[in-house]
Each structure stands twice: as C-alpha cells, then as structure tokens.
Design a protein around this motif. Sequence first.
Motif, mmCIF file in Angstrom:
data_model
loop_
_atom_site.group_PDB
_atom_site.id
_atom_site.type_symbol
_atom_site.label_atom_id
_atom_site.label_comp_id
_atom_site.label_asym_id
_atom_site.label_seq_id
_atom_site.Cartn_x
_atom_site.Cartn_y
_atom_site.Cartn_z
ATOM 1 N N THR A 91 0.839 -1.196 0.000
ATOM 2 C CA THR A 91 0.000 0.000 0.000
ATOM 3 C C THR A 91 0.872 1.243 0.000
ATOM 4 N N LEU A 92 0.403 2.309 -0.624
ATOM 5 C CA LEU A 92 1.198 3.525 -0.775
ATOM 6 C C LEU A 92 1.386 4.242 0.557
ATOM 7 N N ILE A 93 2.591 4.756 0.764
ATOM 8 C CA ILE A 93 2.889 5.552 1.950
ATOM 9 C C ILE A 93 2.293 6.947 1.819
ATOM 10 N N SER A 94 2.347 7.511 0.619
ATOM 11 C CA SER A 94 1.896 8.889 0.416
ATOM 12 C C SER A 94 1.260 9.034 -0.955
ATOM 13 N N ASN A 109 -4.743 -4.942 -6.658
ATOM 14 C CA ASN A 109 -5.870 -4.989 -5.731
ATOM 15 C C ASN A 109 -7.214 -4.836 -6.431
ATOM 16 N N ILE A 110 -7.270 -4.035 -7.472
ATOM 17 C CA ILE A 110 -8.527 -3.896 -8.215
ATOM 18 C C ILE A 110 -8.919 -5.233 -8.836
ATOM 19 N N TYR A 111 -7.947 -5.902 -9.433
ATOM 20 C CA TYR A 111 -8.200 -7.229 -9.996
ATOM 21 C C TYR A 111 -8.692 -8.187 -8.921
ATOM 22 N N GLY A 141 -11.506 -3.459 4.523
ATOM 23 C CA GLY A 141 -10.378 -3.285 5.420
ATOM 24 C C GLY A 141 -10.291 -1.828 5.861
ATOM 25 N N ALA A 142 -9.115 -1.423 6.318
ATOM 26 C CA ALA A 142 -8.930 -0.044 6.768
ATOM 27 C C ALA A 142 -9.161 0.914 5.609
ATOM 28 N N THR A 173 -4.581 1.873 0.804
ATOM 29 C CA THR A 173 -4.853 1.957 -0.628
ATOM 30 C C THR A 173 -5.210 0.594 -1.218
ATOM 31 N N GLY A 174 -4.701 -0.480 -0.628
ATOM 32 C CA GLY A 174 -5.090 -1.800 -1.091
ATOM 33 C C GLY A 174 -6.565 -2.057 -0.868
ATOM 34 N N ALA A 175 -7.055 -1.708 0.317
ATOM 35 C CA ALA A 175 -8.484 -1.876 0.604
ATOM 36 C C ALA A 175 -9.325 -0.982 -0.296
#
Length: 337
Positions: A137-140, A154-156, A180-181, A185-187
């Motif tokens: 997941t992206l930090i920023s 993650n979209i897939y 998820g949270a 960005t993954g969620a």
Amino acid sequence: MSDGKPQLGEQLGRRGLLGGAAMGALFLAACKGKPGEAQGGNFPFGRPLKAAFVNAGLANSWPAQGKATTEQWSKWLGVDVTWYDGGLSIDKQRKAVDDMATKMWDFVAIQTLGIDTLADPVSRIIAKKTPVVQMDTLISRDDIGATSFLEPDNIYMGEVAGDALFQAIGGQGNVIQTQGALGHTGAQRRAVGFRKALARYPNVKLIADDTASWDINKVAGLWEDYLVQHKKIDGGYLHNDDMALAAARVIRNAGREKEIKLAGTDAMPEAIKAVRDGILLTTVRNPACRIHWGALLVGAMAATGVKEIPKYILMDGPVVTRENAAGLLFMQEQSLL
C-alpha cells in the motif's frame, strides 16, 4: 572452475527450492551491479546489511507470514532485520516509524496502515539517502522519493472475487462487503474492483458495506448484526481472509452456512484449506511471501548500488480453486508465494 573464492552459487547452494529462488534473484542483481562477486565477500551483496521493516500488524496472518518470510530470507542474504510491529494501529505504527527514523539503516521496507500517515518520518529516512521500499500500500499520495512500490493488483483481486461470488449465487441476491482499513490503498482498490464487478450484475443488491479495519472482532460484531437484520443474505466479500473466516464462524454458529457464500482475499493457508473444504467459496492470493522477500531483495540492491530499479513492481497472485490449492500451499510453505 573455481579460483578458491566463494562464488555466488556456492554461497547460496545446497539450500533447496527456496535457496534456488534466492540465487536466481541474486544472479539478476549481479547482472546489473555484481553486488556479491564484485567485492569478493562471503555475503551475497558483498557485505552484511542492516534493514528495518514494519507492516500493518502481526496479529493478522498476512503481516505475520510476511515477517516469517523476511526472517527466513534475511538469513540467506546476510541482512540483519529489525522488525517493528505496526500493531494494527495508525498511532502505534507512527511511533514505530518515528523511532525508525532516528536510526541509520542500509534500507527500510514499509507496509503502511493508512496513506499519508507516515509521510513525515519516511521523508526523514529518505533525506538520509536511505532506500525505502513500499509494500502492498502507498505511503503517500505524493512522490516522496521511495525507491519502489511492490503491490498486488488490488482492483483485480476485488473484481475477480466479486465476479466469482456473483456467479456462484446465480447473478441475483443480496450481498455484503466488509472492507479493510479505509485509509489503506489496497483496501480502497479492492472496493473499486468489487464495485466494478457488481456493476455487471444488476440483480445483485449490496445491502451492507462497512469497514472492520482488518479487525476480526469487529467483523464478528458486524456479521452478528447482519444475520439479525437480514433474513436473506446470499453472499459476502471480505477484504482479507482473516475477516472472511471470522464471518464464516459467525454464520456457521447461526446455522446459515448453507445459504451464504463468502469470498476473501490473501489466500492464506487456512483460507486455501477452507476453499478446498467448501467453507469459503474462493480467495485470491495477495503474495505476502513474494512481496516481503521482494522488498528485501530490492532494498539490498538499492543499498549496494544497483540503479534503474522500477518505481512500481507488480507482485501478482492467482485465484484459489480446489484444483490449485495444494500447489499454492506448497509455495507458501517454501516462503515463495
């Protein structure tokens, strides 16, 4: 022929399947910078390296598997890893990374719980010319100078899990998404993928869409309420396997397991077995092993002078079926996938 100096293959040889995978990755690194052979040391990257890792929180199975993988690979690669537990808490993870930023490392790898929550301490780490690898997941939202981002699609994953679920319920019925949270960005992208699939099924109704923030206790509370509120639930998509299995337990305790199909994400060993045994409909592999050993290798390459490392590296994983379950379990047991 050998000149008496340890060669790269000899340094990693006789270590079985995983050692062979590490050797292949290191040969790739050697082609670009010869980190081990160039300096003639006993370490694959020419010298011992010191790294810091942090991921979301070791109470969940995906981060815990990532830590175990990192520790295994770090032994082979001569990297001394200090582990910080994110504790499934933005505040705890921030304190951990603040501490990390006060020390010197050869490289750092981070899976943040929430986008932009760690940007300040990570920027301080990068200002020291320390390579930072982003995991999962992206930090920023902004480019703060991280070396690379290792991410599954993650979209897939959200889309294919949703599509499998909607097909399994015959293209009609009531479904629930448990996210998820929300700052992860993954969620966020799994939700995008799920809704993308949902748009193709006009007769499927989304009757609840809440976040449990990866917390199985919150999942249990949500799903206990759903079962009381809704007499007809046909399926559910949960953003990771820990949550999917927690929902399955609640559903089974209520005696409604035959009417509700569940899909998850991560394809952790218990979830793969649950698919095999018919407890879960499906799950999709978010390759914790590949992402974590990938971060270890990419960080070590960056720390020893390898240039032109891509800013984005896709770390993909397959959809789990009963047919491929055994192979996927084996690959995880070898800390490969």
